[in-house]
Design a protein around this motif. Structure first.
Motif, PDB file in Angstrom:
ATOM      1  N   GLY A 175       0.852  -1.173   0.000  1.00 36.00           N
ATOM      2  CA  GLY A 175       0.000   0.000   0.000  1.00 36.00           C
ATOM      3  C   GLY A 175       0.893   1.228   0.000  1.00 36.00           C
ATOM      4  N   ASP A 176       1.158   1.769   1.198  1.00 37.21           N
ATOM      5  CA  ASP A 176       2.060   2.919   1.331  1.00 37.21           C
ATOM      6  C   ASP A 176       3.516   2.463   1.305  1.00 37.21           C
ATOM      7  N   ILE A 177       4.403   3.373   0.911  1.00 41.22           N
ATOM      8  CA  ILE A 177       5.835   3.066   0.943  1.00 41.22           C
ATOM      9  C   ILE A 177       6.627   4.243   1.494  1.00 41.22           C
ATOM     10  N   THR A 178       7.787   3.922   2.039  1.00 37.83           N
ATOM     11  CA  THR A 178       8.833   4.898   2.315  1.00 37.83           C
ATOM     12  C   THR A 178      10.028   4.455   1.484  1.00 37.83           C
ATOM     13  N   GLU A 179      10.575   5.328   0.691  1.00 33.55           N
ATOM     14  CA  GLU A 179      11.549   4.905  -0.319  1.00 33.55           C
ATOM     15  C   GLU A 179      12.874   4.435   0.259  1.00 33.55           C
ATOM     16  N   TRP A 180      13.151   4.756   1.519  1.00 33.60           N
ATOM     17  CA  TRP A 180      14.433   4.319   2.078  1.00 33.60           C
ATOM     18  C   TRP A 180      14.297   3.129   3.021  1.00 33.60           C
ATOM     19  N   THR A 181      13.117   2.465   3.037  1.00 31.01           N
ATOM     20  CA  THR A 181      12.973   1.258   3.861  1.00 31.01           C
ATOM     21  C   THR A 181      12.743   0.043   2.952  1.00 31.01           C
ATOM     22  N   LEU A 182      11.517  -0.396   2.812  1.00 30.51           N
ATOM     23  CA  LEU A 182      11.233  -1.627   2.081  1.00 30.51           C
ATOM     24  C   LEU A 182      11.644  -1.558   0.616  1.00 30.51           C
ATOM     25  N   SER A 183      11.353  -0.447  -0.058  1.00 35.08           N
ATOM     26  CA  SER A 183      11.715  -0.368  -1.478  1.00 35.08           C
ATOM     27  C   SER A 183      13.230  -0.385  -1.663  1.00 35.08           C
ATOM     28  N   ALA A 184      13.975   0.223  -0.720  1.00 32.78           N
ATOM     29  CA  ALA A 184      15.439   0.192  -0.792  1.00 32.78           C
ATOM     30  C   ALA A 184      15.959  -1.226  -0.570  1.00 32.78           C
ATOM     31  N   TYR A 185      15.351  -1.940   0.363  1.00 32.84           N
ATOM     32  CA  TYR A 185      15.732  -3.331   0.656  1.00 32.84           C
ATOM     33  C   TYR A 185      15.515  -4.219  -0.570  1.00 32.84           C
ATOM     34  N   VAL A 186      14.341  -4.079  -1.198  1.00 34.98           N
ATOM     35  CA  VAL A 186      14.028  -4.909  -2.365  1.00 34.98           C
ATOM     36  C   VAL A 186      14.925  -4.533  -3.542  1.00 34.98           C
ATOM     37  N   ARG A 187      15.195  -3.256  -3.717  1.00 34.95           N
ATOM     38  CA  ARG A 187      16.061  -2.842  -4.823  1.00 34.95           C
ATOM     39  C   ARG A 187      17.475  -3.375  -4.644  1.00 34.95           C
ATOM     40  N   ASP A 188      18.007  -3.294  -3.417  1.00 36.11           N
ATOM     41  CA  ASP A 188      19.339  -3.845  -3.172  1.00 36.11           C
ATOM     42  C   ASP A 188      19.361  -5.348  -3.428  1.00 36.11           C
ATOM     43  N   ALA A 189      18.309  -6.049  -2.987  1.00 28.59           N
ATOM     44  CA  ALA A 189      18.236  -7.494  -3.220  1.00 28.59           C
ATOM     45  C   ALA A 189      18.269  -7.793  -4.717  1.00 28.59           C
ATOM     46  N   ALA A 190      17.489  -7.041  -5.497  1.00 25.15           N
ATOM     47  CA  ALA A 190      17.451  -7.250  -6.948  1.00 25.15           C
ATOM     48  C   ALA A 190      18.798  -6.929  -7.585  1.00 25.15           C
ATOM     49  N   GLN A 191      19.450  -5.866  -7.112  1.00 26.30           N
ATOM     50  CA  GLN A 191      20.744  -5.486  -7.675  1.00 26.30           C
ATOM     51  C   GLN A 191      21.837  -6.488  -7.320  1.00 26.30           C
ATOM     52  N   LEU A 192      21.612  -7.276  -6.272  1.00 26.42           N
ATOM     53  CA  LEU A 192      22.544  -8.343  -5.894  1.00 26.42           C
ATOM     54  C   LEU A 192      22.236  -9.651  -6.626  1.00 26.42           C
ATOM     55  N   GLY A 193      21.242  -9.619  -7.513  1.00 24.85           N
ATOM     56  CA  GLY A 193      20.905 -10.798  -8.297  1.00 24.85           C
ATOM     57  C   GLY A 193      19.877 -11.706  -7.654  1.00 24.85           C
ATOM     58  N   MET A 194      19.305 -11.291  -6.533  1.00 26.26           N
ATOM     59  CA  MET A 194      18.281 -12.094  -5.870  1.00 26.26           C
ATOM     60  C   MET A 194      16.931 -11.870  -6.549  1.00 26.26           C
ATOM     61  N   LYS A 195      16.116 -12.898  -6.605  1.00 26.62           N
ATOM     62  CA  LYS A 195      14.806 -12.812  -7.251  1.00 26.62           C
ATOM     63  C   LYS A 195      13.784 -12.251  -6.260  1.00 26.62           C
ATOM     64  N   LYS A 196      13.861 -10.945  -6.061  1.00 27.73           N
ATOM     65  CA  LYS A 196      12.954 -10.258  -5.150  1.00 27.73           C
ATOM     66  C   LYS A 196      12.339  -9.065  -5.879  1.00 27.73           C
TER      67      LYS A 196
END
Length: 240
Positions: A175-196
């Motif tokens: 629903g709501d997001i804060t760009e430096w919490t969950l979205s940052a976590y998922v983006r880092d995971a994706a940039q590390l090659g993880m399927k998130k």
């Protein structure tokens, strides 16, 4: 006051109030605040023109507005998630079997991709834009929905990330997001090659469906009294 008709909605906006008037309804059940803050505090609004005009509209048409929020979420199966499942026909996919199973809703879907899932929500929830984080082509099977403010962590900002890890979630639907919490976590995971991945529906589009399906739940109370769902709709206009 005699109740002549009921409207259920995510939020009692001016347009929703006007539609209630047109329907001959004088009782609005809203999930979210009417007066722009969580506690519906109006002291700070005493001379505000937006407040005064909206209040005038409500008073002139003798509208009563009742907020149905905490009790709805505290129902045994959470009325907002119940409506979300009914709207998408996802109840058959619910699993919620981990240590944090009480938080959000976990689903095992037929395998799809992040991009296909985004298009699914665009179609089913009538959305012009769905934001996503991650590889659009990534395979998706195990997803979690954190509707409304759930994706902010309910006072524990690391809870959504702990939830993704503990429940082995491929994609979290927010629903709501804060760009430096969950979205940052998922983006880092994706940039590390993880399927998130992550999809952002927004607060309104993720929770409106509980209010859409509320009239059927209310039927045993309202009997022959007309109860109508009015979609508050997304608050944004998108320029693409």
């Amino acid at each position: 006051m005699e109740v002549k008709g009921v409207v259920s909605t995510f939020m009692a906006t001016v347009d929703v109030i006007r539609q209630a008037i047109d329907l001959g309804a004088n009782f609005i059940i809203t999930h979210e605040p009417t007066w722009f803050s969580g506690a519906d505090d109006t002291e700070w609004l005493s001379d505000d023109p937006v407040y005064l005009e909206k209040k005038k509209l409500i008073k002139e048409h003798q509208i009563a507005i009742w907020r149905f929020h905490d009790h709805m979420h505290m129902d045994v199966d959470d009325g907002i998630y119940r409506g979300f499942d009914e709207e998408l026909d996802w109840g058959k996919y619910r699993v919620n079997d981990g240590d944090l199973g009480w938080f959000g809703a976990v689903y095992e879907l037929p395998e799809t991709t992040l991009e296909e899932l985004a298009h699914f929500f665009q179609k089913e929830l009538d959305m012009k834009v769905v934001q996503l984080v991650g590889d659009p082509k990534m395979p998706v099977k195990r997803v979690s929905a954190l509707v409304g403010g759930g994706s902010l962590g309910l006072g524990q900002e690391n809870l959504p990330m702990r939830h993704m890890h503990a429940e082995n979630i491929d994609v979290v639907i927010c629903g709501d997001i804060t760009e430096w919490t969950l979205s940052a976590y998922v983006r880092d995971a994706a940039q590390l090659g993880m399927k998130k991945g992550m999809l952002v529906l927004g607060h309104e589009r993720s929770e409106e469906w509980g209010m859409k399906h509320l009239p059927a739940w209310l039927k045993s109370i309202t009997e022959d009294l007309p109860v109508t769902f009015v979609d508050a709709e997304e608050p944004f206009t998108y320029i693409v």
